[in-house]
Design a protein around this motif. Structure first.
Motif, PDB file in Angstrom:
ATOM      1  N   ARG A 128      45.511  47.118  33.053  1.00 39.79           N
ATOM      2  CA  ARG A 128      45.473  46.146  34.150  1.00 39.79           C
ATOM      3  C   ARG A 128      46.719  46.287  35.023  1.00 39.79           C
ATOM      4  O   ARG A 128      46.625  46.230  36.254  1.00 39.79           O
ATOM      5  CB  ARG A 128      45.383  44.724  33.594  1.00 39.79           C
ATOM      6  CG  ARG A 128      43.991  44.291  33.204  1.00 39.79           C
ATOM      7  CD  ARG A 128      44.031  42.843  32.752  1.00 39.79           C
ATOM      8  NE  ARG A 128      42.684  42.281  32.695  1.00 39.79           N
ATOM      9  CZ  ARG A 128      42.437  41.019  32.365  1.00 39.79           C
ATOM     10  NH1 ARG A 128      43.449  40.210  32.069  1.00 39.79           N
ATOM     11  NH2 ARG A 128      41.196  40.574  32.339  1.00 39.79           N
ATOM     12  N   THR A 167      35.480  46.468  38.849  1.00 39.98           N
ATOM     13  CA  THR A 167      36.919  46.595  38.569  1.00 39.98           C
ATOM     14  C   THR A 167      37.730  45.459  39.186  1.00 39.98           C
ATOM     15  O   THR A 167      38.685  44.959  38.559  1.00 39.98           O
ATOM     16  CB  THR A 167      37.441  47.948  39.081  1.00 39.98           C
ATOM     17  OG1 THR A 167      36.672  49.004  38.483  1.00 39.98           O
ATOM     18  CG2 THR A 167      38.902  48.135  38.753  1.00 39.98           C
ATOM     19  N   ARG A 176      37.465  42.417  36.992  1.00 45.25           N
ATOM     20  CA  ARG A 176      38.162  42.631  35.724  1.00 45.25           C
ATOM     21  C   ARG A 176      39.682  42.577  35.906  1.00 45.25           C
ATOM     22  O   ARG A 176      40.399  42.107  35.008  1.00 45.25           O
ATOM     23  CB  ARG A 176      37.740  43.972  35.133  1.00 45.25           C
ATOM     24  CG  ARG A 176      36.274  44.023  34.739  1.00 45.25           C
ATOM     25  CD  ARG A 176      35.848  45.435  34.424  1.00 45.25           C
ATOM     26  NE  ARG A 176      36.573  45.969  33.262  1.00 45.25           N
ATOM     27  CZ  ARG A 176      36.434  47.211  32.814  1.00 45.25           C
ATOM     28  NH1 ARG A 176      35.620  48.069  33.452  1.00 45.25           N
ATOM     29  NH2 ARG A 176      37.102  47.624  31.748  1.00 45.25           N
ATOM     30  N   ASP A 179      40.412  41.037  29.367  1.00 44.43           N
ATOM     31  CA  ASP A 179      39.253  41.753  29.899  1.00 44.43           C
ATOM     32  C   ASP A 179      38.263  42.014  28.762  1.00 44.43           C
ATOM     33  O   ASP A 179      38.607  42.621  27.746  1.00 44.43           O
ATOM     34  CB  ASP A 179      39.703  43.062  30.525  1.00 44.43           C
ATOM     35  CG  ASP A 179      38.535  43.861  31.075  1.00 44.43           C
ATOM     36  OD1 ASP A 179      37.544  43.224  31.519  1.00 44.43           O
ATOM     37  OD2 ASP A 179      38.620  45.098  31.083  1.00 44.43           O
ATOM     38  N   PRO A 200      40.539  38.127  37.865  1.00 46.79           N
ATOM     39  CA  PRO A 200      39.526  37.106  37.557  1.00 46.79           C
ATOM     40  C   PRO A 200      39.800  35.816  38.323  1.00 46.79           C
ATOM     41  O   PRO A 200      40.783  35.685  39.069  1.00 46.79           O
ATOM     42  CB  PRO A 200      39.667  36.926  36.050  1.00 46.79           C
ATOM     43  CG  PRO A 200      41.070  37.305  35.754  1.00 46.79           C
ATOM     44  CD  PRO A 200      41.427  38.396  36.721  1.00 46.79           C
ATOM     45  N   MET A 220      30.442  40.904  37.476  1.00 50.32           N
ATOM     46  CA  MET A 220      31.503  40.604  36.516  1.00 50.32           C
ATOM     47  C   MET A 220      32.111  41.869  35.917  1.00 50.32           C
ATOM     48  O   MET A 220      33.279  41.843  35.488  1.00 50.32           O
ATOM     49  CB  MET A 220      30.946  39.727  35.394  1.00 50.32           C
ATOM     50  CG  MET A 220      30.509  38.346  35.877  1.00 50.32           C
ATOM     51  SD  MET A 220      31.861  37.366  36.567  1.00 50.32           S
ATOM     52  CE  MET A 220      32.901  37.176  35.141  1.00 50.32           C
ATOM     53  N   ASP A 221      31.344  42.988  35.883  1.00 51.95           N
ATOM     54  CA  ASP A 221      31.883  44.213  35.311  1.00 51.95           C
ATOM     55  C   ASP A 221      32.513  45.124  36.350  1.00 51.95           C
ATOM     56  O   ASP A 221      32.917  46.257  36.007  1.00 51.95           O
ATOM     57  CB  ASP A 221      30.784  44.968  34.546  1.00 51.95           C
ATOM     58  CG  ASP A 221      29.613  45.319  35.457  1.00 51.95           C
ATOM     59  OD1 ASP A 221      29.538  44.752  36.592  1.00 51.95           O
ATOM     60  OD2 ASP A 221      28.778  46.145  35.064  1.00 51.95           O
ATOM     61  N   PHE A 245      39.718  46.774  29.335  1.00 53.96           N
ATOM     62  CA  PHE A 245      41.033  46.995  29.952  1.00 53.96           C
ATOM     63  C   PHE A 245      42.115  46.317  29.109  1.00 53.96           C
ATOM     64  O   PHE A 245      42.011  45.124  28.778  1.00 53.96           O
ATOM     65  CB  PHE A 245      41.076  46.446  31.371  1.00 53.96           C
ATOM     66  CG  PHE A 245      40.469  47.354  32.394  1.00 53.96           C
ATOM     67  CD1 PHE A 245      40.208  48.681  32.120  1.00 53.96           C
ATOM     68  CD2 PHE A 245      40.168  46.872  33.665  1.00 53.96           C
ATOM     69  CE1 PHE A 245      39.654  49.511  33.073  1.00 53.96           C
ATOM     70  CE2 PHE A 245      39.635  47.703  34.632  1.00 53.96           C
ATOM     71  CZ  PHE A 245      39.370  49.012  34.337  1.00 53.96           C
ATOM     72  N   TYR A 266      35.759  43.975  28.949  1.00 54.63           N
ATOM     73  CA  TYR A 266      35.124  45.279  29.078  1.00 54.63           C
ATOM     74  C   TYR A 266      36.054  46.425  28.690  1.00 54.63           C
ATOM     75  O   TYR A 266      35.736  47.588  28.915  1.00 54.63           O
ATOM     76  CB  TYR A 266      34.628  45.492  30.502  1.00 54.63           C
ATOM     77  CG  TYR A 266      33.540  44.508  30.877  1.00 54.63           C
ATOM     78  CD1 TYR A 266      32.207  44.767  30.584  1.00 54.63           C
ATOM     79  CD2 TYR A 266      33.869  43.329  31.523  1.00 54.63           C
ATOM     80  CE1 TYR A 266      31.204  43.864  30.940  1.00 54.63           C
ATOM     81  CE2 TYR A 266      32.876  42.419  31.883  1.00 54.63           C
ATOM     82  CZ  TYR A 266      31.558  42.681  31.584  1.00 54.63           C
ATOM     83  OH  TYR A 266      30.552  41.775  31.927  1.00 54.63           O
TER      84      TYR A 266
END
Length: 402
Positions: free
Chosen positions: A206, A332, A335, A197, A338, A329-330, A201, A199
């Motif tokens: 996850r 949850t 993320r 991730d 995917p 894409m940001d 995570f 961003y």
């Protein structure tokens, strides 16, 4: 008249004296059962002494019997005197026993009046055994009999078709359920090459947040199960659009699980029925279902390999409304899950279904032993088979004629 009076001369008539008494009452053991007329003419006596022959015997007219020996030619019989009871009117036959009572006389008259049965009497033309239907009717009945003998019940076929149709669906749902589990998440997040991730995570984040999302798909909790989750800073973990999409996914998943459960119940009932009523019915149904499953998986796998993105898009368009399943894409959901996750999930589902269908195909393959046929190298008893087939054909022809 004195003793010296000469006896009147009698005509010279030869009388056959056989030692029998002239009258019935002179016999010591005889009983006068039948009383005849006091006088009878020689012709009447002769007619009564002659037995009547049946009219249908096909013989020439009966000849008149000779006069009884008790009657003298040219003279009438004495009163109370009749033909000798112990002798037959026709030469060469034994004495006829006279009836001793009125019931016996009536029985004798009835027996004498009944015609003699013919030796070769043909049955009446209206007899059921002699009336044969036309050849077209015989052929039609034989065809219907053969069709009824070779016809198979409808219920076993219906249950076999149901097994063949339900088997791919149940396998697919079970594979999806295996993928939507924390175990598959752990394998994916910890396998080498899985994208991280960007961003922030971690793998533990996850695993925790992803487990919430997966558990929500299979439990009976409401949207707040995901909507109340927050970050460390107090902001919501899932947006309202994400929660709404997960609610739609949950509805599709629960509907598919319920349909699969119903199919499993019907499949068990079908198996129980086929086990009792159709030998090999379960095997044939699962064999057909495994072939159908392999065909479907190979077709879907080919479409996925040729264009995964197009396949993924069309799949979502079938089950979800347009615009409800696309995210940034940001977000949850992106993320946590995917594109590589969905590709791996599709490969895992296809692999599980393919392996299960292939194993079922091998276990239910219709070998000669399973079909009840002898081995290929077994000697053939052609003589016995020919005799049995010939006997069966004769029995069938006899039944058709009857």
């Amino acid at each position: 008249m004195s003793d010296k009076t000469p006896n009147p001369s009698e005509p010279d008539v030869e009388i056959d004296d056989d030692g029998e008494p002239a009258f019935e009452w002179m016999k010591p053991a005889a009983k006068a059962e039948s009383r005849q007329a006091p006088s009878a003419s020689p012709a009447a006596t002769a007619d009564s002494a002659t037995p009547a022959k049946p009219a249908g015997a096909g013989s020439a007219p009966a000849k008149a019997a000779e006069p009884a020996k008790t009657a003298v030619a040219g003279k009438s019989a004495e009163p109370g005197k009749s033909a000798e009871p112990g002798k037959s009117a026709e030469p060469g036959k034994g004495p006829v026993k006279q009836p001793e009572s009125r019931a016996d006389r009536k029985a004798a008259e009835a027996a004498g009046a009944a015609p003699e049965p013919a030796l070769f009497a043909e049955p009446l033309p209206t007899s059921a055994l002699q009336v044969r239907p036309p050849e077209a009717e015989v052929e039609r009945r034989n065809a219907e009999r053969e069709l009824a003998a070779n016809a198979k019940p409808v219920a076993p076929r219906v249950f076999q078709v149901l097994l063949g149709v339900f088997y791919p669906v149940v396998l697919l749902v079970l594979a999806i359920r295996a993928v939507t589990s924390p175990l598959f998440l752990w394998v994916e997040y910890n396998r080498p090459g899985f994208p991280g991730d960007g961003y922030g995570f971690s793998t533990d984040d996850r695993m925790s947040y992803g487990s919430y999302a997966v558990d929500y798909l299979s439990n009976w909790a409401g949207p707040r199960y995901l909507g109340d989750l927050v970050h460390e800073d107090g902001t919501k973990l899932f947006k309202d659009s994400e929660v709404a999409h997960m609610a739609d996914v949950k509805l599709v998943m629960l509907a598919s699980f319920g349909a699969a459960a119903l199919m499993v119940v019907i499949g068990i009932i079908a198996m129980l029925y086929l086990r009792k009523r159709s030998t090999g019915g379960i095997r044939r149904g699962l064999f057909a279902g495994s072939i159908a499953t392999l065909v479907v998986i190979l077709a879907l796998g080919t479409l996925g390999v040729l264009g995964w993105q197009q396949f993924f898009t069309e799949f979502h368009r079938i089950f979800f409304a347009s615009g409800t399943w696309t995210f940034a894409m940001d977000d949850t959901l992106i993320r946590l899950f995917p594109g590589q996750f969905w590709m791996d999930a599709g490969i895992a589902i296809a692999a599980l279904v393919f392996l299960a269908a292939l194993l079922t195909l091998i276990l239910t393959w219709p070998t000669r032993r399973r079909r009840g046929l002898p081995p290929r190298n077994a000697p053939k008893d052609t003589g016995t088979d020919a005799d049995e087939s010939g006997a069966a054909t004769k029995d069938r022809d006899a039944g058709a004629k009857a």
